[in-house]
Design a protein around this motif. Structure first.
Motif, PDB file in Angstrom:
ATOM      1  N   ARG A  36     -13.348 -13.988   9.870  1.00 56.77           N
ATOM      2  CA  ARG A  36     -12.532 -14.167  11.076  1.00 56.77           C
ATOM      3  C   ARG A  36     -12.733 -12.934  11.956  1.00 56.77           C
ATOM      4  O   ARG A  36     -13.046 -11.854  11.445  1.00 56.77           O
ATOM      5  CB  ARG A  36     -11.074 -14.410  10.707  1.00 56.77           C
ATOM      6  N   HIS A  41     -16.084 -11.144   6.015  1.00 54.99           N
ATOM      7  CA  HIS A  41     -15.920 -12.417   5.326  1.00 54.99           C
ATOM      8  C   HIS A  41     -15.636 -12.179   3.837  1.00 54.99           C
ATOM      9  O   HIS A  41     -16.288 -11.346   3.212  1.00 54.99           O
ATOM     10  CB  HIS A  41     -17.200 -13.237   5.476  1.00 54.99           C
ATOM     11  N   GLY A  42     -14.674 -12.933   3.295  1.00 55.56           N
ATOM     12  CA  GLY A  42     -14.360 -12.805   1.875  1.00 55.56           C
ATOM     13  C   GLY A  42     -15.561 -13.102   0.987  1.00 55.56           C
ATOM     14  O   GLY A  42     -15.738 -12.477  -0.064  1.00 55.56           O
ATOM     15  N   GLY A  43     -16.396 -14.030   1.425  1.00 54.96           N
ATOM     16  CA  GLY A  43     -17.582 -14.370   0.646  1.00 54.96           C
ATOM     17  C   GLY A  43     -18.582 -13.222   0.593  1.00 54.96           C
ATOM     18  O   GLY A  43     -19.195 -12.962  -0.435  1.00 54.96           O
ATOM     19  N   ILE A  74     -16.598 -15.313 -11.645  1.00 54.65           N
ATOM     20  CA  ILE A  74     -16.102 -14.142 -10.902  1.00 54.65           C
ATOM     21  C   ILE A  74     -14.722 -14.479 -10.372  1.00 54.65           C
ATOM     22  O   ILE A  74     -14.479 -15.609  -9.950  1.00 54.65           O
ATOM     23  CB  ILE A  74     -17.052 -13.731  -9.749  1.00 54.65           C
ATOM     24  N   THR A  75     -13.803 -13.516 -10.467  1.00 54.30           N
ATOM     25  CA  THR A  75     -12.480 -13.666  -9.862  1.00 54.30           C
ATOM     26  C   THR A  75     -12.310 -12.516  -8.881  1.00 54.30           C
ATOM     27  O   THR A  75     -12.397 -11.353  -9.271  1.00 54.30           O
ATOM     28  CB  THR A  75     -11.369 -13.603 -10.922  1.00 54.30           C
ATOM     29  N   VAL A  76     -12.109 -12.842  -7.624  1.00 49.91           N
ATOM     30  CA  VAL A  76     -11.989 -11.810  -6.597  1.00 49.91           C
ATOM     31  C   VAL A  76     -10.561 -11.767  -6.083  1.00 49.91           C
ATOM     32  O   VAL A  76      -9.988 -12.804  -5.732  1.00 49.91           O
ATOM     33  CB  VAL A  76     -12.944 -12.079  -5.410  1.00 49.91           C
ATOM     34  N   ASP A  77      -9.983 -10.572  -6.069  1.00 41.45           N
ATOM     35  CA  ASP A  77      -8.684 -10.350  -5.435  1.00 41.45           C
ATOM     36  C   ASP A  77      -8.915  -9.627  -4.117  1.00 41.45           C
ATOM     37  O   ASP A  77      -9.619  -8.615  -4.078  1.00 41.45           O
ATOM     38  CB  ASP A  77      -7.783  -9.488  -6.329  1.00 41.45           C
ATOM     39  N   PHE A  78      -8.319 -10.162  -3.066  1.00 42.93           N
ATOM     40  CA  PHE A  78      -8.449  -9.532  -1.751  1.00 42.93           C
ATOM     41  C   PHE A  78      -7.153  -8.810  -1.430  1.00 42.93           C
ATOM     42  O   PHE A  78      -6.095  -9.436  -1.347  1.00 42.93           O
ATOM     43  CB  PHE A  78      -8.759 -10.591  -0.693  1.00 42.93           C
ATOM     44  N   MET A  79      -7.224  -7.492  -1.290  1.00 38.51           N
ATOM     45  CA  MET A  79      -6.006  -6.692  -1.103  1.00 38.51           C
ATOM     46  C   MET A  79      -5.749  -6.325   0.348  1.00 38.51           C
ATOM     47  O   MET A  79      -4.612  -6.249   0.784  1.00 38.51           O
ATOM     48  CB  MET A  79      -6.087  -5.411  -1.936  1.00 38.51           C
TER      49      MET A  79
ATOM     50  N   ASP B  64     -15.380 -20.510  -0.306  1.00 38.68           N
ATOM     51  CA  ASP B  64     -14.330 -19.866   0.487  1.00 38.68           C
ATOM     52  C   ASP B  64     -14.131 -20.637   1.791  1.00 38.68           C
ATOM     53  O   ASP B  64     -13.003 -20.949   2.180  1.00 38.68           O
ATOM     54  CB  ASP B  64     -14.724 -18.407   0.754  1.00 38.68           C
ATOM     55  N   MET B  65     -15.251 -20.979   2.442  1.00 40.70           N
ATOM     56  CA  MET B  65     -15.158 -21.664   3.734  1.00 40.70           C
ATOM     57  C   MET B  65     -14.665 -23.100   3.557  1.00 40.70           C
ATOM     58  O   MET B  65     -13.798 -23.568   4.304  1.00 40.70           O
ATOM     59  CB  MET B  65     -16.512 -21.644   4.431  1.00 40.70           C
ATOM     60  N   GLN B  81      -5.094 -17.203   8.149  1.00 41.74           N
ATOM     61  CA  GLN B  81      -4.808 -17.074   6.724  1.00 41.74           C
ATOM     62  C   GLN B  81      -5.796 -16.094   6.109  1.00 41.74           C
ATOM     63  O   GLN B  81      -6.856 -15.836   6.659  1.00 41.74           O
ATOM     64  CB  GLN B  81      -4.919 -18.439   6.038  1.00 41.74           C
ATOM     65  N   ALA B  82      -5.415 -15.560   4.961  1.00 44.21           N
ATOM     66  CA  ALA B  82      -6.304 -14.630   4.262  1.00 44.21           C
ATOM     67  C   ALA B  82      -6.404 -15.066   2.809  1.00 44.21           C
ATOM     68  O   ALA B  82      -5.428 -15.535   2.226  1.00 44.21           O
ATOM     69  CB  ALA B  82      -5.759 -13.206   4.347  1.00 44.21           C
ATOM     70  N   THR B  83      -7.614 -14.907   2.233  1.00 45.35           N
ATOM     71  CA  THR B  83      -7.802 -15.250   0.832  1.00 45.35           C
ATOM     72  C   THR B  83      -7.056 -14.243  -0.034  1.00 45.35           C
ATOM     73  O   THR B  83      -7.251 -13.038   0.107  1.00 45.35           O
ATOM     74  CB  THR B  83      -9.292 -15.232   0.455  1.00 45.35           C
ATOM     75  N   LEU B  84      -6.176 -14.739  -0.919  1.00 44.97           N
ATOM     76  CA  LEU B  84      -5.509 -13.844  -1.874  1.00 44.97           C
ATOM     77  C   LEU B  84      -6.409 -13.640  -3.078  1.00 44.97           C
ATOM     78  O   LEU B  84      -6.654 -12.520  -3.510  1.00 44.97           O
ATOM     79  CB  LEU B  84      -4.202 -14.474  -2.349  1.00 44.97           C
ATOM     80  N   ASP B  85      -6.852 -14.742  -3.644  1.00 52.34           N
ATOM     81  CA  ASP B  85      -7.797 -14.643  -4.747  1.00 52.34           C
ATOM     82  C   ASP B  85      -8.643 -15.894  -4.795  1.00 52.34           C
ATOM     83  O   ASP B  85      -8.240 -16.961  -4.341  1.00 52.34           O
ATOM     84  CB  ASP B  85      -7.077 -14.413  -6.079  1.00 52.34           C
ATOM     85  N   LEU B  86      -9.845 -15.729  -5.306  1.00 51.08           N
ATOM     86  CA  LEU B  86     -10.762 -16.859  -5.442  1.00 51.08           C
ATOM     87  C   LEU B  86     -11.539 -16.660  -6.728  1.00 51.08           C
ATOM     88  O   LEU B  86     -12.112 -15.594  -6.954  1.00 51.08           O
ATOM     89  CB  LEU B  86     -11.715 -16.926  -4.247  1.00 51.08           C
ATOM     90  N   LEU B 139      -0.822 -15.766   7.463  1.00 54.79           N
ATOM     91  CA  LEU B 139      -0.558 -14.451   8.067  1.00 54.79           C
ATOM     92  C   LEU B 139       0.571 -14.526   9.082  1.00 54.79           C
ATOM     93  O   LEU B 139       0.922 -15.580   9.552  1.00 54.79           O
ATOM     94  CB  LEU B 139      -1.825 -13.926   8.730  1.00 54.79           C
TER      95      LEU B 139
END
Lengths: 128, 139
Positions: A36, A41-43, A74-79, B64-65, B81-86, B139
């Motif tokens: 965004r 990007h989270g990816g 994989i487990t990703v946490d976004f802080m 994610d997308m 919105q924001a990814t908390l965990d994936l 958010l």
């Protein structure tokens, strides 16, 4: 690992430093990793963390061993949101078994004590 | 739910910038609470140049997308919105040269959080290559 894999180059990753032989990866903020507006990007962060984790695992093995690694999960946490600045990431191997390795990785920007994302991975080790 | 949000239009316009655009992710279809996207094969996304097998990172981006958009599809509008965990489980390697199809589904939305899951395959939905589960925060 002599050259970074194609995907690492696509993300614009480079090895900025090493800590105890483990590479510290750097990723510049660019349109190629933008999510965004204004944020990474989270990816792309997930991909960077995964690369940091696998490179840390590589350091556990001698050059002549060269097992293949297959990511199981994989487990990703976004802080925190990744902002318009350089991101760094490093992996840490928690355990290496005969078949499975447990590896963690963190990514940060200004302050390593305030990570923007962290990942845990299970990786399958295939010994040649 | 009647939806004003058009995921196809979103992916073909706003979704073509940044990291999604670099990976060339395209829209395929959507349902009431799901969205399916396609990641074309690109040797520049390989994790190992010898095998040409995709790195797993691009699968994370695809899921994610797809899961992100499934939330907007289900709620009928775009909300930040924001990814908390994936979490992504890699069931088997993607076949080099084949596009990867990723379907994200939003199965629960609360005031603050959306819960998603999804699967990816490279031609046969009955033989998925990856499974994803995640949460997003509004958010």
């Amino acid at each position: 690992m002599k050259t970074l894999p194609p995907y690492a180059q696509t993300l614009g990753l480079s090895i900025a430093d090493t800590e105890g032989g483990v590479p510290v990866l750097a990723m510049a903020f660019s349109d190629d990793v933008l999510g965004r507006p204004g944020f990474i990007h989270g990816g792309a962060l997930g991909g960077m963390l995964e690369m940091a984790a696998i490179m840390a695992l590589h350091c556990e093995f001698a050059e002549d061993e060269k097992p293949r690694f297959k990511p199981i999960n994989i487990t990703v946490d976004f802080m925190r949101g990744g902002r318009d600045k350089e991101t760094r990431a490093i992996g840490a191997v928690t355990r290496v078994g005969t078949r499975i390795a447990n590896v963690e990785a963190i990514a940060w920007q200004d302050d390593r004590e305030k990570p923007i994302a962290a990942a845990r991975m299970n990786i399958l080790i295939e010994r040649g | 739910m009647a939806t004003e949000f058009d995921p196809g239009l979103f992916v073909s316009t706003l979704g073509q910038h940044g990291h999604n655009g670099r990976l060339g992710i395209r829209y395929l279809e959507h349902g009431a609470d799901s969205c399916t996207l396609v990641l074309p094969y690109d040797s520049g996304l390989a994790g190992d140049p010898e095998t040409g097998i995709l790195a797993s990172g691009p699968i994370v981006t695809l899921m994610d997308m797809a899961t992100s958009i499934s939330i907007w599809v289900r709620s009928g509008m775009v909300r930040p919105q924001a990814t908390l965990d994936l979490r992504v489980d890699y069931l088997r390697p993607a076949t080099p040269g084949k596009a990867v199809v990723g379907r994200g589904e939003c199965y629960r939305i609360t005031r603050n959080v959306a819960f998603v899951r999804g699967q990816a395959h490279d031609g046969d939905p009955d033989h998925p290559i990856a499974h994803a589960a995640g949460t997003y925060m509004f958010l």
